[in-house]
Motif scaffolding. Sequence first.
Motif, PDB file in Angstrom:
ATOM      1  N   ALA A 166       0.830  -1.201   0.000  1.00 13.87           N
ATOM      2  CA  ALA A 166       0.000   0.000   0.000  1.00 13.87           C
ATOM      3  C   ALA A 166       0.865   1.252   0.000  1.00 13.87           C
ATOM      4  CB  ALA A 166      -0.921  -0.015   1.212  1.00 13.87           C
ATOM      5  N   ASP A 167       1.943   1.244   0.800  1.00 12.16           N
ATOM      6  CA  ASP A 167       2.819   2.414   0.861  1.00 12.16           C
ATOM      7  C   ASP A 167       3.397   2.757  -0.504  1.00 12.16           C
ATOM      8  OD1 ASP A 167       2.343   2.747   3.495  1.00 12.16           O
ATOM      9  OD2 ASP A 167       4.173   1.746   4.187  1.00 12.16           O
ATOM     10  N   TYR A 169       2.120   1.578  -3.634  1.00  7.74           N
ATOM     11  CA  TYR A 169       1.264   1.585  -4.819  1.00  7.74           C
ATOM     12  C   TYR A 169      -0.170   2.043  -4.617  1.00  7.74           C
ATOM     13  CZ  TYR A 169       5.165  -1.319  -6.296  1.00  7.74           C
ATOM     14  OH  TYR A 169       6.411  -1.785  -6.577  1.00  7.74           O
ATOM     15  N   LEU A 170      -0.620   2.147  -3.374  1.00  5.79           N
ATOM     16  CA  LEU A 170      -2.042   2.436  -3.190  1.00  5.79           C
ATOM     17  C   LEU A 170      -2.277   3.945  -3.099  1.00  5.79           C
ATOM     18  CD1 LEU A 170      -4.852   1.202  -2.819  1.00  5.79           C
ATOM     19  CD2 LEU A 170      -4.417   1.056  -0.382  1.00  5.79           C
TER      20      LEU A 170
END
Lengths: 234, 410
Positions: A166-167, A169-170
């Motif tokens: 998440a860090d 790509y989100l």
Amino acid sequence: MVTVEPHERFSGIYWITLEDGIRRLATISFAPGIKVYGEITVNIGDKEYRVWNPYRSKLAASILKEVSLMPIKPGSKVLYLGASTGTTVSHVSDIVGDQGIVYAVEFAPRVARELIEKVVKYRSNVIPIYQDATQPHNYSALLDEVDIIYCDIAQPQQAKPLADNADLYLADGGSIMLAIKAMSIDVTKEPSETYKKEMKILEQRGFNIIDAIHLEPYDKDHAMITARYSRKSS
Amino acid sequence: MRANLIVSIFGLHAFDDDGKNIANQTFKGKPEEIAEKLLKLNEGEPIEELSQILDTLTKNNINDLVIPNESLGKATNALSFKGSLSINRNIARLNSVIKDLALKSGWINTMEEYFSIKRAITLEMSRILIRKAQSKRDQSILQAINAIDEINKTVNNIVGRIKEWYGLYFPEINNIIRDNELYVKLVRDIVYREDYNSDKLKNLGLKPDLIDKLEKSANTSVGAELADEDLETIKKLAEEAIRMYEMRSELEKYVDNAMSEVAPNIKGLVGPTIGARLIALAGGLEKLAKMPSSTIQVLGAEKALFRALRFGSKPPKHGVIYQYIIVHTSPKWQRGKISRALAGKLSIAAKIDFFSGRDVSEHLKKELEQKINLIKKTAAAPPIKKIEKETKTQPRIKERPQKFKGKKKR
């Protein structure tokens, strides 16, 4: 008499009633004529509907168990960790359609091979990534920002790799869905140790948990966690 | 000066800390070639484009590079970059900028094109990596199948010993129980003659007629009396044999699984065991895939083959593929033809398994069945023996060297 109607809350998902009178979930096939896991297919009008089996797919099980948020919709960009042989991936690909994209990450050679031969080959909106999901920085060349991360990796620790992904790509405000081992039916009342630990990690890493549902009777030992992500400015 | 260096499917890109693009080195060529380059970088190997962009950056007085992962660092170090390197995983986020950059600079004309190129590259990368991961496993299959064969030899020896030893005490059982595994189970679980009663035997799942026979012969046995200590020792030996049988079936399961992963087409044609033997004899899937089918046909019959080549005896019709049920149950005059057909299909299967990995075993099996049915039709009757000997191909050595057999008789 076969009838079909759109799902009352989530777009891209349908209720289909077959001859036996039972209502089942279905998606419109993005690759008509190609079966992925022996699912029932029905042609209505010029569309082919694929019946979605909740016993084979935790995402379908969550929808039947009235999950409060199911962020995957037409046009979504999804990072799918633990794609396995592509049963659920194929339905996600159906839902996001030609405007969306699914990055399918899988690291076991045998299942990855099946994923490519049965799913990726016929679906132009699925991008295969044969890499270890716990090392997200290694596939940065192949990925853009996504709106949703769906995570179903068969490991006791899932929260950390999910947060790491998440860090990188989100998008800020994006959502995650996490299939997590949870032995007891009511995960919120008697959570297992693993479950508690994982939840804590998620909260520390900037996720606001929206929903936790157990997938009984479709899957006896998993729960589905849905959460929203707000990126910490580093 | 500091710069962030990232890799995309289009090439290598450098950005300054404000996110301004300062240098690019684009990949040229087909998706397949780009996939190879990206894989090299993933392995930490340097590529031409990397050395070019590093040169550009050095010229622009950039001596402090931030990179997203270790493998890129390894590749950069291999090119003896003069500046300092630091890893910051978060710069992977810069990749989202690349799409727009690619459109602006004309590397691509539409977003659709961007995704289709990306998909072609990732597909190729996955295929190469999966093939690599799979091909390592063929060596494990080779070892496992050899272990199975060794266990077979050992266990047969031990069971032979048990039969002889236990035969002193209860000789009649040797003629009643033919199956070795069942035999040692009986020795382990019952041992004493007086304990061969129908209840016990039923629990072990024997057929009624065998139970009768065993009970009668146990009561009237002509075997010698052995001390308890002797029988206990035999029992221990039997336990050991059963453990080996268990190990063997575990190994067989392992080979079965590994074969579906590594060589699904070969497995589909001849089953996991024969398939694994072929891989073992060839020395790996790659070697098998590169063999002509005539070689595959006689794998495992090297002795006979070289005897044929050296002394002009008849060449063998089949190696291990003789174990394939249709080969050894067919009449003699059809076996060569069937072996040839089977070897041909196996060679195709091996090539598909090694080079592509698609599972088309069903299709191959169908084709083979058709071929075999044709052979069964056309060669239904045995060939008529010709009275005149055909001229054989001239062997390289006329005479087989005579072995010296002691004194010559006068």
